[in-house]
Design a protein around this motif. Structure first.
Motif, mmCIF file in Angstrom:
data_model
loop_
_atom_site.group_PDB
_atom_site.id
_atom_site.type_symbol
_atom_site.label_atom_id
_atom_site.label_comp_id
_atom_site.label_asym_id
_atom_site.label_seq_id
_atom_site.Cartn_x
_atom_site.Cartn_y
_atom_site.Cartn_z
ATOM 1 N N ASP A 9 0.995 -4.974 8.272
ATOM 2 C CA ASP A 9 0.534 -5.703 6.470
ATOM 3 C C ASP A 9 -0.408 -4.771 6.625
ATOM 4 O O ASP A 9 0.028 -3.330 7.417
ATOM 5 C CB ASP A 9 -0.128 -6.951 7.321
ATOM 6 N N LYS A 16 3.959 0.147 3.697
ATOM 7 C CA LYS A 16 4.425 0.093 5.063
ATOM 8 C C LYS A 16 6.049 -0.368 4.235
ATOM 9 O O LYS A 16 6.463 0.045 5.417
ATOM 10 C CB LYS A 16 4.158 -0.995 4.361
ATOM 11 N N ASP A 132 7.275 -7.217 5.431
ATOM 12 C CA ASP A 132 5.852 -6.620 5.667
ATOM 13 C C ASP A 132 5.412 -7.225 4.571
ATOM 14 O O ASP A 132 6.024 -7.711 3.483
ATOM 15 C CB ASP A 132 5.901 -4.534 5.250
ATOM 16 N N GLY A 133 3.435 -7.294 4.370
ATOM 17 C CA GLY A 133 3.140 -7.822 3.363
ATOM 18 C C GLY A 133 1.519 -7.375 4.052
ATOM 19 O O GLY A 133 0.856 -6.558 4.071
ATOM 20 N N ARG A 134 0.852 -9.065 3.498
ATOM 21 C CA ARG A 134 -0.445 -8.964 3.478
ATOM 22 C C ARG A 134 -0.909 -10.521 4.843
ATOM 23 O O ARG A 134 -2.383 -9.894 4.994
ATOM 24 C CB ARG A 134 -1.243 -9.168 2.585
ATOM 25 N N ASP A 135 -0.010 -10.985 4.698
ATOM 26 C CA ASP A 135 -0.431 -12.174 5.484
ATOM 27 C C ASP A 135 0.630 -12.602 6.431
ATOM 28 O O ASP A 135 0.484 -13.096 7.722
ATOM 29 C CB ASP A 135 -0.493 -13.687 4.807
ATOM 30 N N ILE A 136 1.465 -11.156 7.576
ATOM 31 C CA ILE A 136 2.946 -11.160 7.884
ATOM 32 C C ILE A 136 1.979 -11.816 9.224
ATOM 33 O O ILE A 136 2.372 -12.860 10.084
ATOM 34 C CB ILE A 136 3.884 -10.376 8.416
ATOM 35 N N LYS A 147 2.807 -6.376 15.650
ATOM 36 C CA LYS A 147 1.726 -6.444 13.941
ATOM 37 C C LYS A 147 0.816 -5.282 14.177
ATOM 38 O O LYS A 147 0.185 -4.347 15.456
ATOM 39 C CB LYS A 147 0.421 -7.688 14.594
ATOM 40 N N PHE A 149 -1.077 -2.714 11.598
ATOM 41 C CA PHE A 149 -2.207 -3.124 10.299
ATOM 42 C C PHE A 149 -2.106 -1.767 9.989
ATOM 43 O O PHE A 149 -3.017 -0.843 10.396
ATOM 44 C CB PHE A 149 -3.241 -3.218 10.295
ATOM 45 N N LEU A 196 -5.956 -10.687 3.591
ATOM 46 C CA LEU A 196 -5.587 -9.649 4.000
ATOM 47 C C LEU A 196 -6.990 -9.337 4.650
ATOM 48 O O LEU A 196 -7.924 -8.766 4.736
ATOM 49 C CB LEU A 196 -5.061 -8.687 2.871
ATOM 50 N N LYS A 198 -6.937 -8.244 8.831
ATOM 51 C CA LYS A 198 -5.875 -7.704 10.481
ATOM 52 C C LYS A 198 -6.238 -8.201 11.461
ATOM 53 O O LYS A 198 -7.417 -8.934 11.287
ATOM 54 C CB LYS A 198 -6.506 -6.003 10.793
#
Ligand code: C5P
Length: 227
Positions: A9, A16, A132-136, A147, A149, A196, A198
């Protein structure tokens, strides 16, 4: 060897996807660009006049969501999975600055997130996936074994994004790109549903001064520690 889920994320244009793609290839894992799915829904919203500069018909879009089908298909010659919206390849269209200008608004809609998260979770059912993304790491795969960040300075992010768009042949101004990256980061980290943030157990990597190879080596080291 057992397979794991790797969640990456971070803010816009922190590189990313570049490192996630390389990592998936190296490990023989599936790579999923979750942002491409939000971009495809946004393109659908634009094509069906649910959103433009002067209006945003959330209700209309939510009602029409059952007509949205998003698939990834592997393109052997490009060695890359391309995005299809209702069976049409939209890989190029979803990357324009126009789509970028609406995508964060569309991504605030809980019904949109619900539908895409469900699909993303299915893709990770058998593990062996880098997404990949913002809320994975926080919402899609809260139990992911690894994970990451990713962060980078605002200038580094805008420069990367500008370079990417210019290389695609888009005529854009640097300031316009910087503004879009800043606005998206603000909306993405302040929205109510799945902002989003961490994840508590995510490892932060600031890659402002790292080469792609250095990022790859660093994450691979973390993967090997996890396996
Ligand atoms: O990753 P990318 O920059 O292509 O993502 C585009 C947008 O999609 C983000 O700015 C964000 O608004 C949305 N997004 C999201 N959740 C994800 C991935 C992307 O909300 N997991």
């Amino acid at each position: 060897m057992s397979k794991i889920i790797i969640a990456i994320d971070g803010f816009s244009s922190t590189g990313k996807s570049t490192v996630a793609k390389q990592l998936a290839k190296h490990l023989g894992y599936i790579y999923v660009d979750s942002g491409a799915m939000y971009r495809a829904v946004t393109l659908f919203a634009m094509q069906n006049n649910f959103v433009d500069d002067s209006h945003f018909d959330i209700e209309g879009l939510v009602t029409a969501l059952h007509n949205v089908s998003i698939r990834f298909k592997f393109n052997e010659s490009l060695d890359f999975s391309e995005v299809y919206l209702n069976d049409k390849n939209v890989e190029k269209e979803i990357r324009t600055l126009e789509v970028s200008n609406f995508v964060s608004q569309v991504s605030t809609i809980p019904e949109v997130r619900y539908q895409l998260v469900k699909q993303q979770q299915l893709m990770g059912k058998y593990k062996g996936i880098v997404m990949d993304g913002r809320d994975i790491g926080t919402v899609v795969f809260p139990d992911a074994e690894l994970k990451i960040f990713m962060t980078a300075s605002a200038e580094t992010k805008a420069k990367r994004r500008y370079q990417e768009l210019v290389e695609r042949g888009d005529e854009v101004e640097y300031d316009e790109v910087l503004k879009n990256v800043q606005e998206r980061d603000y909306i993405d980290s302040h929205r109510e549903d799945s902002p989003l943030v961490k994840a508590k157990d995510a490892i932060e990597i600031d890659n402002s001064n790292m080469t792609i190879q250095e990022q790859f080596d660093k994450i691979l080291q973390l993967v090997n520690k996890t396996l």
